[in-house]
Design an enzyme around this catalytic site. Structure first.
Site, PDB file in Angstrom:
ATOM      1  N   TYR A 195      12.502   3.612  -1.626  1.00 18.91           N
ATOM      2  CA  TYR A 195      11.705   4.608  -1.459  1.00 18.91           C
ATOM      3  C   TYR A 195      12.725   6.127  -1.440  1.00 18.91           C
ATOM      4  O   TYR A 195      13.655   6.181  -1.094  1.00 18.91           O
ATOM      5  CB  TYR A 195      10.867   4.775  -0.288  1.00 18.91           C
ATOM      6  CG  TYR A 195       9.812   3.968   0.185  1.00 18.91           C
ATOM      7  CD1 TYR A 195       8.837   4.604  -0.256  1.00 18.91           C
ATOM      8  CD2 TYR A 195       9.963   2.578   0.443  1.00 18.91           C
ATOM      9  CE1 TYR A 195       7.555   3.779  -0.194  1.00 18.91           C
ATOM     10  CE2 TYR A 195       8.676   1.855   0.630  1.00 18.91           C
ATOM     11  CZ  TYR A 195       7.556   2.546   0.207  1.00 18.91           C
ATOM     12  OH  TYR A 195       6.345   1.561   0.324  1.00 18.91           O
TER      13      TYR A 195
ATOM     14  N   ASP B 169      -0.010   5.468   1.465  1.00 18.70           N
ATOM     15  CA  ASP B 169      -0.686   6.163   2.033  1.00 18.70           C
ATOM     16  C   ASP B 169      -1.322   7.369   1.277  1.00 18.70           C
ATOM     17  O   ASP B 169      -0.768   7.666   0.341  1.00 18.70           O
ATOM     18  CB  ASP B 169      -0.205   6.863   3.514  1.00 18.70           C
ATOM     19  CG  ASP B 169      -0.092   5.630   4.374  1.00 18.70           C
ATOM     20  OD1 ASP B 169      -1.039   4.857   4.353  1.00 18.70           O
ATOM     21  OD2 ASP B 169       0.450   6.076   5.416  1.00 18.70           O
TER      22      ASP B 169
ATOM     23  N   ARG C 133       0.679  -1.104  -0.097  1.00 18.33           N
ATOM     24  CA  ARG C 133      -0.048   0.060  -0.073  1.00 18.33           C
ATOM     25  C   ARG C 133       0.758   1.122   0.051  1.00 18.33           C
ATOM     26  O   ARG C 133       2.040   1.366   0.610  1.00 18.33           O
ATOM     27  CB  ARG C 133      -0.918   0.014   1.335  1.00 18.33           C
ATOM     28  CG  ARG C 133      -1.482  -1.400   1.561  1.00 18.33           C
ATOM     29  CD  ARG C 133      -2.171  -1.237   2.870  1.00 18.33           C
ATOM     30  NE  ARG C 133      -2.834  -2.268   3.235  1.00 18.33           N
ATOM     31  CZ  ARG C 133      -3.562  -2.722   4.560  1.00 18.33           C
ATOM     32  NH1 ARG C 133      -3.251  -1.753   5.365  1.00 18.33           N
ATOM     33  NH2 ARG C 133      -3.752  -3.959   4.866  1.00 18.33           N
TER      34      ARG C 133
ATOM     35  N   ARG D  23       8.753   7.543   6.745  1.00 18.35           N
ATOM     36  CA  ARG D  23       8.605   8.879   6.936  1.00 18.35           C
ATOM     37  C   ARG D  23       8.869   9.070   8.380  1.00 18.35           C
ATOM     38  O   ARG D  23       9.245  10.268   8.786  1.00 18.35           O
ATOM     39  CB  ARG D  23       6.787   9.114   6.952  1.00 18.35           C
ATOM     40  CG  ARG D  23       6.610   9.077   5.263  1.00 18.35           C
ATOM     41  CD  ARG D  23       4.966   9.139   5.386  1.00 18.35           C
ATOM     42  NE  ARG D  23       4.308   9.986   5.971  1.00 18.35           N
ATOM     43  CZ  ARG D  23       2.924  10.093   6.191  1.00 18.35           C
ATOM     44  NH1 ARG D  23       2.035   9.159   5.575  1.00 18.35           N
ATOM     45  NH2 ARG D  23       2.389  11.065   6.897  1.00 18.35           N
TER      46      ARG D  23
END
Lengths: 246, 246
Positions: free
Chosen positions: A111, A53, A51, A198
């Protein structure tokens, strides 16, 4: 039936994340709606590598689906792009064996997180980078990032809402690079927990701004307590850049 | 009363252009709304260097307004940015003499037009560049662009809706540069007519794609007929880059 693997890119700013949720606009919803149009309304289930966000972007998300339609790979790309909204794009479609699984077969991910280092608000970056107007010591962040390399229990660096039990992950690389006033953090690892990138960025920013010393990272990891790490950096700076398979 | 000159930047994709129009969201409307909040609801008229159309962006639009509030220049910037929506940003506020006029004193402007040269749709560029999937001969466009340099009647290169009578303008420079898959056209001149940059780009694209020869530009200019020039390139690739004053 033929299984297809697609690489897709999306501007996450108009979506409530990747996964289908009631009454929300999501990536999966749009992909399945486009496939349903191609299959006379039949539901075609899309499986993503993981997933993302709300507000998080993708340059190289990977999904798979099965279809009995006889269409060439490059025509799939054209057909899907013509049915998808402009904020999602299919970059590649490949036939794969029916044993391929976008999530279970993923062996690693990259990422990236983009900071806009400026005291001036940039209207063109507001959805694509996190504006950070304060001084940052990149060398201190680089030193701190070394503590995260290798295999660790990242309990301190994932949302308390995380459902998975095994929080051990391996990070292979963390790099930093500047382009103009954009500072990009690059993370490569075998997998990342919910909000992990994050929270790592938020914690590194506390090091870069001098609120914490790099060596504190060792204790934060060891204590396995989310409250010891830094804030969760905002979604708009985060990009799922690439998903790796064997 | 003190006159202030501001440099502002905006992402034009959410606006019906610069100028106030009934029931439309425009840049001028948002600027005047922010100023009204600072002036207890009093209307403060904002004068821009010129209009930009719906979807057109600005990196350095210039405006002026008058105020009797006693505020330092850098506090104006902070106050206005806190009241403006995120797609407009004030980059600079300077006190100027009451004789300064953002439109009448402008002696030149720079516009840029960005093409995304790719067959792949890029969700991150869809509002900020014009996707052009075909081959382009940049050298042919460069040759064609030389015909536009200097002082000419640009009747063929402005919208038939143009209200100004004098269509003579001077173009000082037209440059092309590539960065990744983005091809930027740069135009510097003493002023540009309604849709002029977009029609110049649309015509140059017909040269670059081989539909016209560079030397045709001479006749298109000489005949002063909009129908002889190319299509108007889409708004999302256009940026008002800078406004020049003496």
């Amino acid at each position: 039936m033929q299984r297809y693997r697609c690489i897709i890119s999306y501007d996450g700013s108009g979506f409530s994340g990747y996964q289908v949720q009631p009454n929300k606009r999501t990536i999966q919803l749009e992909l399945e709606a486009a496939l349903a149009k191609m299959h006379k309304g039949d539901t075609i289930k899309v499986v993503g590598s993981g997933r993302t966000d709300a507000g998080v972007h993708a340059k190289g998300q990977v999904i798979h689906f099965d279809s009995s339609l006889l269409i060439l790979e490059n025509r799939w790309e054209v057909a899907l792009n013509s049915l998808l909204p402009e904020d999602i794009s299919v970059l590649e479609v490949k036939k794969v064996s029916e044993s391929f699984h976008a999530r279970f077969d993923a062996v690693g991910k990259e990422y990236r997180y983009v900071l806009q280092l400026s005291s001036k608000r940039d209207p063109f970056q507001r959805k694509f980078a996190y504006q950070y107007p304060f001084r940052l010591n990149v060398e201190a962040m680089r030193t701190a990032s070394k503590y995260f390399l290798g295999t660790h229990d990242f309990t301190s660096f994932c949302s308390a809402k995380t459902e998975v039990v095994d929080k051990v992950r391996t990070i292979e690389a963390i790099d930093f690079f500047m382009e103009g006033n954009l500072l990009t953090f690059r993370f490569v690892g075998n997998g990342f927990l919910y909000n992990m990138v994050r929270i790592l960025v938020g914690t590194l920013l506390e090091v870069g701004s001098g609120q914490r010393s790099p060596s504190e990272m060792q204790d934060v990891l060891a204590n396995r307590d989310r409250r010891l790490a830094g804030k969760t950096a905002p979604a708009q700076g985060l990009y799922l850049w690439e998903v790796f398979y064997n």
